[in-house]
Design a protein around this motif. Sequence first.
Motif, mmCIF file in Angstrom:
data_model
loop_
_atom_site.group_PDB
_atom_site.id
_atom_site.type_symbol
_atom_site.label_atom_id
_atom_site.label_comp_id
_atom_site.label_asym_id
_atom_site.label_seq_id
_atom_site.Cartn_x
_atom_site.Cartn_y
_atom_site.Cartn_z
ATOM 1 N N THR A 32 8.478 -1.994 -3.355
ATOM 2 C CA THR A 32 8.895 -2.235 -4.788
ATOM 3 C C THR A 32 10.228 -1.583 -5.050
ATOM 4 O OG1 THR A 32 7.609 -0.299 -5.806
ATOM 5 C CG2 THR A 32 6.424 -2.164 -5.439
ATOM 6 N N ASN A 40 8.846 0.837 -9.995
ATOM 7 C CA ASN A 40 8.533 -0.658 -10.187
ATOM 8 C C ASN A 40 8.749 -1.319 -11.469
ATOM 9 O OD1 ASN A 40 7.804 -3.170 -9.015
ATOM 10 N ND2 ASN A 40 5.459 -2.910 -9.245
ATOM 11 N N THR A 50 4.864 -9.198 0.415
ATOM 12 C CA THR A 50 4.977 -7.975 1.574
ATOM 13 C C THR A 50 6.218 -8.030 2.537
ATOM 14 O OG1 THR A 50 3.230 -8.882 3.052
ATOM 15 C CG2 THR A 50 2.689 -7.336 1.150
ATOM 16 N N LYS A 85 4.112 -3.246 1.414
ATOM 17 C CA LYS A 85 4.313 -3.521 0.268
ATOM 18 C C LYS A 85 5.458 -2.623 -0.127
ATOM 19 C CE LYS A 85 2.775 -4.236 -4.675
ATOM 20 N NZ LYS A 85 1.645 -4.170 -5.244
ATOM 21 N N SER A 124 12.909 -0.400 -8.335
ATOM 22 C CA SER A 124 13.092 -0.113 -9.931
ATOM 23 C C SER A 124 14.763 -0.456 -10.134
ATOM 24 C CB SER A 124 12.888 1.257 -10.089
ATOM 25 O OG SER A 124 11.432 1.765 -9.637
ATOM 26 N N GLU A 179 8.241 -7.318 -5.083
ATOM 27 C CA GLU A 179 6.952 -6.940 -5.269
ATOM 28 C C GLU A 179 5.951 -8.162 -4.790
ATOM 29 O OE1 GLU A 179 4.038 -5.238 -8.770
ATOM 30 O OE2 GLU A 179 5.429 -6.886 -9.048
ATOM 31 N N GLU A 180 6.329 -9.182 -5.122
ATOM 32 C CA GLU A 180 5.214 -10.245 -4.695
ATOM 33 C C GLU A 180 5.020 -10.650 -3.189
ATOM 34 O OE1 GLU A 180 6.377 -13.581 -7.071
ATOM 35 O OE2 GLU A 180 5.622 -12.552 -9.338
ATOM 36 N N ARG A 182 13.076 -8.130 -9.261
ATOM 37 C CA ARG A 182 12.117 -7.182 -9.048
ATOM 38 C C ARG A 182 10.812 -7.974 -8.490
ATOM 39 N NH1 ARG A 182 7.428 -5.491 -10.768
ATOM 40 N NH2 ARG A 182 7.554 -6.952 -12.645
ATOM 41 N N LYS A 183 10.427 -9.043 -9.249
ATOM 42 C CA LYS A 183 9.176 -9.513 -8.820
ATOM 43 C C LYS A 183 9.181 -10.407 -7.450
ATOM 44 C CE LYS A 183 7.379 -10.794 -13.566
ATOM 45 N NZ LYS A 183 7.090 -11.870 -14.217
#
Length: 556
Positions: free
Chosen positions: A505, A541, A494, A503, A507, A491-492, A487-488
């Motif tokens: 994300t 997220n 783009t 960006k 789940s 997300e981290e 997940r990170k």
Amino acid sequence: MRIHIMRRDEDNKNAVTPLPERIRISSEREKFIPLIPINRLSIFNELCKESLKQFVWSGEKDTTVIGDVETLGRIEGLGALSEHLRSLIVVCDSSPAEHSPDITIQPPPEFVCEQDRFFIVVSENATVAFLGTIIPEHQRRGEEDFIGGWTYHITYTNELLKLFAPSANLSLPDKNINLDNFAEISSRIMSMHAELMSEGTALRELEKNELAIALDILKSISGKRRAHDVLYIFVEKISKIVPSDRCSIVRVWGQEETAHVLASHDDAQLYDVTISLNKYPEIKKALATGDKVIINDVREDPLMLPCLDVLVKTGIRSILVIPIVLYDPEVGSLLLRAVRKKGTFSRKEISFFEIVTNAAANALERAQLFESVQQANKALEKLAVTDGLTELYNHRYFRERLEEEILRATRYKLPLSCALFDIDDFKKCNDVHGHLFGDFVLKEIAKRMQQTIRRTDIPARYGGEEFIIIMPQTDLKGAITQAERVRKAIEEKTFCSMGKDVKITISGGVAELNQEDVATIEDMIRTADLGLYEAKRSGKNKIVAVQLKNQDNKDT
């Protein structure tokens, strides 16, 4: 190929180094080429005679025989058989005043002594070599009066031909030979070797019915085409003859720090299980030395110190590792590994292991030939299990693999988890940025996922914008940690493409196999999907783990 000659000690007349030990042959790919051991001169002579008959009876063309005077003189009917030979090369110190023009006299190499015996047969499709040394009476143990062995390994015998008959310019090509003839001849010689041993004391510890199983190994594996079938039958049958708590075949590619267990006698379904060589120092030593490794007591051998705690916990006491020599070195290094929890492996048992191991190598080579025909279909097979856009495994393969992992985890009481992911607001991403950018996002997420997960994890595209990861030998806590890393990773950073910087994300829902109930694929997916649903409902997220049994959620 490099060959190393050890000169015998001329000053020590009472101790003669056996011929096989004086000739050490090694190559860059294969450090060790074992001989199938022979410990009686009578067996040596009988096998030499039998091998020549097999070459003649099988119709092999352009057959050449090389041998010392004493060995050739003991082959009954050599004159009649020589009519079917291309040439007969006699290795001796001096040429007789009169000899047949069909016989070539070759002076012996410098390292050969009076007690040495050797016999080599080579044709257009097969080759076999026998060599050894007669043991002086004061060094003999029981009925053993000979130290030597035989091999059908092409690289080995080609090098022996250069040593014993350099002027003949003989060699057998490594490729494009008739492996059916090759296997037939070597299997018949192997069968006779086992029968001859049964008449003496070499296998006295084995019961007659067990010896019948040993002979049956040759028939069983020679009729198989798949390499795994050959290997499993081999370890399954040999474990009945020489009892082991686990008998398996291990493959190592090149200089990799991992190995692959290809077959184990206690699990017919086990295939290609990855192990770390750091946990198996005995295998690393066998690869480094090219020789068998015998650990009589793991508690007393310093080699096993790095993994002693695990071995003591599992109750393993003794370990045996024997390299398997293959005709085609491209298949990697193959080794036999056997372990016992009680007692050690006797010298006779180890010798028997070596004999049948070489038989398996021959049959495996034939199996590899048939499997090589299927290599052209690998690209098609990959397409059948791979998602075309992301290059992850597809939904169909995921379900097959998850079913296999559930069976494995249930049988061995191992943890198993999976994580189901969905891209947040992906429809909006497609509507705003276009489907081409959406395709880029799918491919980039797959790429980051592969870069983040462990080697043992199995990622797949579940469908649309959903991804799933199977995590073998991972409990719920570990699976949450791995899912959070994925997940990170999304997300981290783009997503930049086509002049856009967006960006994105995801789940995810995590589920662990419930060992207390009969679990199915649907149970695990349904549980992970509940976690995914809760993650979406509670703000996106994030990763949510659902434990279906207690109906309580764990939000990360």
